[in-house]
Scaffold this motif. Structure first.
Motif, mmCIF file in Angstrom:
data_model
loop_
_atom_site.group_PDB
_atom_site.id
_atom_site.type_symbol
_atom_site.label_atom_id
_atom_site.label_comp_id
_atom_site.label_asym_id
_atom_site.label_seq_id
_atom_site.Cartn_x
_atom_site.Cartn_y
_atom_site.Cartn_z
ATOM 1 N N ARG A 12 2.220 -11.610 -4.572
ATOM 2 C CA ARG A 12 3.347 -10.422 -4.002
ATOM 3 C C ARG A 12 2.948 -9.018 -4.229
ATOM 4 N NH1 ARG A 12 8.834 -12.770 -2.776
ATOM 5 N NH2 ARG A 12 7.955 -13.147 -1.178
ATOM 6 N N GLU A 15 -0.407 -8.469 -3.079
ATOM 7 C CA GLU A 15 -0.244 -7.969 -1.435
ATOM 8 C C GLU A 15 0.092 -6.611 -0.989
ATOM 9 O OE1 GLU A 15 2.256 -10.237 1.985
ATOM 10 O OE2 GLU A 15 1.161 -11.506 0.514
ATOM 11 N N GLN A 16 1.371 -5.976 -1.608
ATOM 12 C CA GLN A 16 2.101 -4.805 -1.593
ATOM 13 C C GLN A 16 1.061 -3.688 -2.191
ATOM 14 O OE1 GLN A 16 4.996 -5.428 -3.891
ATOM 15 N NE2 GLN A 16 6.158 -6.124 -2.634
#
Length: 130
Positions: A12, A15-16
């Motif tokens: 995550r 991805e950010q």
């Protein structure tokens, strides 16, 4: 930059970070990927394909184990029949065959033959058949 000693970066978080840098990542539901070279074709059956778009520059990642086959043997070349040993020009899409057959009022076999003779040129194939 990409994580400390704790066993890698959280997906995550990765991805950010990519989003902040203007990078879009999409999974592609691919059934098959074929890479043609002069010597052979590499056929990836049921691969994992990821497309990464970094400010307009597209990159594709293919994960899988390819099968190496004879050059030009992959991807539907087998259905071309008798003329297959000629310079196996562009493969003719079924939609084009149907369009020429309907337009010229001939069978799909005749339409395919005319398209092959005209290197896939629809207008020239119809003209030859009329």
């Amino acid at each position: 930059m990409f994580g400390g000693g704790g066993g890698g970066l959280n997906p995550r978080k990765m991805e950010q970070m990519m989003e902040q840098m203007g990078i879009d990542v999409d999974d592609i539901d691919a059934e098959e990927v074929i890479i043609r070279t002069d010597e052979h074709d590499l056929v990836f059956s049921d691969p994992e394909v990821t497309k990464m778009d970094a400010r307009g520059q597209e990159t594709y990642q293919i994960i899988g184990s390819p099968e190496e086959v004879e050059s030009g043997a992959a991807g539907g070349a087998a259905d071309s029949g008798a003329g297959a040993d000629e310079d196996a020009g562009p493969s003719i899409p079924d939609e084009d065959v149907e369009l020429v057959a309907t337009r010229a009022g001939v069978s799909e076999d005749d339409a395919r033959a005319a398209l092959e003779e005209n290197d896939g040129d629809l207008a020239a194939a119809v003209e030859d058949l009329e």
